[in-house]
Design an enzyme around this catalytic site. Sequence first.
Site, mmCIF file in Angstrom:
data_model
loop_
_atom_site.group_PDB
_atom_site.id
_atom_site.type_symbol
_atom_site.label_atom_id
_atom_site.label_comp_id
_atom_site.label_asym_id
_atom_site.label_seq_id
_atom_site.Cartn_x
_atom_site.Cartn_y
_atom_site.Cartn_z
ATOM 1 N N ASP A 38 0.848 -1.201 0.000
ATOM 2 C CA ASP A 38 0.000 0.000 0.000
ATOM 3 C C ASP A 38 0.879 1.244 0.000
ATOM 4 O OD1 ASP A 38 -2.113 1.997 0.783
ATOM 5 O OD2 ASP A 38 -3.281 0.191 1.208
ATOM 6 N N ASP A 61 3.224 1.708 -4.906
ATOM 7 C CA ASP A 61 2.264 2.436 -5.733
ATOM 8 C C ASP A 61 1.957 1.509 -6.900
ATOM 9 O OD1 ASP A 61 0.919 3.944 -7.592
ATOM 10 O OD2 ASP A 61 2.198 5.708 -7.366
ATOM 11 N N TYR A 153 -14.318 5.404 -13.321
ATOM 12 C CA TYR A 153 -14.418 4.262 -12.403
ATOM 13 C C TYR A 153 -15.146 3.093 -13.076
ATOM 14 C CZ TYR A 153 -15.155 1.825 -7.915
ATOM 15 O OH TYR A 153 -15.162 0.910 -6.890
ATOM 16 N N THR A 188 -16.639 1.866 3.932
ATOM 17 C CA THR A 188 -15.202 2.192 4.049
ATOM 18 C C THR A 188 -15.039 3.699 3.830
ATOM 19 O OG1 THR A 188 -14.691 2.024 1.686
ATOM 20 C CG2 THR A 188 -14.564 -0.024 2.959
ATOM 21 N N THR A 191 -16.603 5.163 0.599
ATOM 22 C CA THR A 191 -18.050 5.362 0.453
ATOM 23 C C THR A 191 -18.642 6.232 1.571
ATOM 24 O OG1 THR A 191 -18.358 3.290 1.631
ATOM 25 C CG2 THR A 191 -18.472 3.196 -0.764
HETATM 26 P P1 NAD Z 1 -10.348 2.508 0.623
HETATM 27 O O1 NAD Z 1 -10.204 3.861 0.043
HETATM 28 O O2 NAD Z 1 -10.800 2.353 2.033
HETATM 29 O O3 NAD Z 1 -8.992 1.675 0.467
HETATM 30 C C1 NAD Z 1 -8.276 1.674 -0.732
HETATM 31 C C2 NAD Z 1 -6.842 1.308 -0.421
HETATM 32 O O4 NAD Z 1 -6.104 1.353 -1.653
HETATM 33 C C3 NAD Z 1 -6.181 2.303 0.538
HETATM 34 O O5 NAD Z 1 -5.449 1.608 1.517
HETATM 35 C C4 NAD Z 1 -5.283 3.109 -0.381
HETATM 36 O O6 NAD Z 1 -4.135 3.640 0.251
HETATM 37 C C5 NAD Z 1 -4.910 2.066 -1.427
HETATM 38 N N1 NAD Z 1 -4.426 2.689 -2.655
HETATM 39 C C6 NAD Z 1 -4.996 3.698 -3.353
HETATM 40 N N2 NAD Z 1 -4.217 4.037 -4.396
HETATM 41 C C7 NAD Z 1 -3.136 3.208 -4.364
HETATM 42 C C8 NAD Z 1 -1.985 3.059 -5.166
HETATM 43 N N3 NAD Z 1 -1.764 3.848 -6.235
HETATM 44 N N4 NAD Z 1 -1.094 2.101 -4.841
HETATM 45 C C9 NAD Z 1 -1.292 1.306 -3.768
HETATM 46 N N5 NAD Z 1 -2.352 1.408 -2.955
HETATM 47 C C10 NAD Z 1 -3.271 2.350 -3.258
HETATM 48 O O7 NAD Z 1 -11.344 1.743 -0.380
HETATM 49 P P2 NAD Z 1 -12.139 0.362 -0.227
HETATM 50 O O8 NAD Z 1 -13.567 0.696 -0.163
HETATM 51 O O9 NAD Z 1 -11.523 -0.508 0.797
HETATM 52 O O10 NAD Z 1 -11.882 -0.243 -1.680
HETATM 53 C C11 NAD Z 1 -11.065 -1.386 -1.944
HETATM 54 C C12 NAD Z 1 -11.366 -1.881 -3.355
HETATM 55 O O11 NAD Z 1 -12.737 -2.312 -3.419
HETATM 56 C C13 NAD Z 1 -11.211 -0.823 -4.444
HETATM 57 O O12 NAD Z 1 -10.692 -1.429 -5.607
HETATM 58 C C14 NAD Z 1 -12.632 -0.367 -4.693
HETATM 59 O O13 NAD Z 1 -12.796 0.179 -5.984
HETATM 60 C C15 NAD Z 1 -13.369 -1.665 -4.514
HETATM 61 N N6 NAD Z 1 -14.783 -1.486 -4.218
HETATM 62 C C16 NAD Z 1 -15.189 -0.825 -3.107
HETATM 63 C C17 NAD Z 1 -16.539 -0.687 -2.859
HETATM 64 C C18 NAD Z 1 -17.073 0.018 -1.638
HETATM 65 O O14 NAD Z 1 -18.299 0.191 -1.571
HETATM 66 N N7 NAD Z 1 -16.250 0.424 -0.687
HETATM 67 C C19 NAD Z 1 -17.480 -1.218 -3.761
HETATM 68 C C20 NAD Z 1 -17.020 -1.878 -4.889
HETATM 69 C C21 NAD Z 1 -15.667 -2.020 -5.112
#
Ligand code: NAD
Length: 241
Positions: A38, A61, A153, A188, A191
């Site tokens: 991360d 990254d 997205y 999270t 959202t």
């Molecule tokens: P979040 O923002 O809580 O966590 C995302 C994580 O990704 C963070 O730890 C962030 O630091 C890391 N990150 C972002 N850019 C990065 C990069 N360039 N390199 C490395 N790490 C990076 O989001 P989340 O809700 O936990 O989402 C996780 C995954 O689930 C994502 O792919 C998101 O699109 C997907 N998702 C989430 C939801 C939702 O409702 N939360 C729904 C559908 C899909």
Amino acid sequence: MTRGLDGRVAFVTGGARGIGAAYVRALHDAGARVVVADLLEAEGAALVADLGERARFAVLDVTDEGAWTAVVDEVVAAWGGVDVLVNNAGIANAGPIEHYPRAKWDAVIAVNLTGTYLGCRAVVPTMKAAGHGSIVNISSVEGMRGSRGLHGYVAAKFGVRGLTKSLAVELGGDGIRVNSIHPGWIDTDMTARIDPSGLPIPMRRGGRPDDLTGTVLYLAGDDSAYVTGAEIVVDGGMING
Ligand code: NAD
């Protein structure tokens, strides 16, 4: 206990918080050694300190090709390979198309789609050498339908879904399975500004990160040994709501 994860090496991008951190804990509980990759150093370091010696943190990254090579080489040197890759890192942004600048598009495509492609490319050599592997790509219900304003997205998550299927076709003969998970609204940081009570969710509640862990364990481990190119929706029924 999920079959086939004990002692295996699982690599989770975006694993420091949110859904990724739940995947990390679940894979660790199932006996895997876990790499938390991360940008968030403090959160990632705290998580692996809590988990103990079967966990390591790597600053990564996911858009940086050179960083992928360096981190995967380091994990292979330390732990012998990567058996499971969960491409979870993601960002979201939105806006009406006339006010959706190129920079927003580029950023969301780079992290969600290009980051997933780079991750798959980085681990395939070690998985081929081992003769097995499971790649779990995190898409979204937004990778299955249109959604107002979420242009980059939606495009990225459809792309992740498509990439999953082309890789499944190409890598099946090498024992490498590639599947995608499509979450609905999950509580999270991503959202935080959306109230789930206004969403058409048949199960009448928003999701929690733990609602996804059974699916990631299933796809990562041997219970899904004959499953590849599949997509699993975990959304309380929202996509049909
Ligand atoms: P979040 O923002 O809580 O966590 C995302 C994580 O990704 C963070 O730890 C962030 O630091 C890391 N990150 C972002 N850019 C990065 C990069 N360039 N390199 C490395 N790490 C990076 O989001 P989340 O809700 O936990 O989402 C996780 C995954 O689930 C994502 O792919 C998101 O699109 C997907 N998702 C989430 C939801 C939702 O409702 N939360 C729904 C559908 C899909």
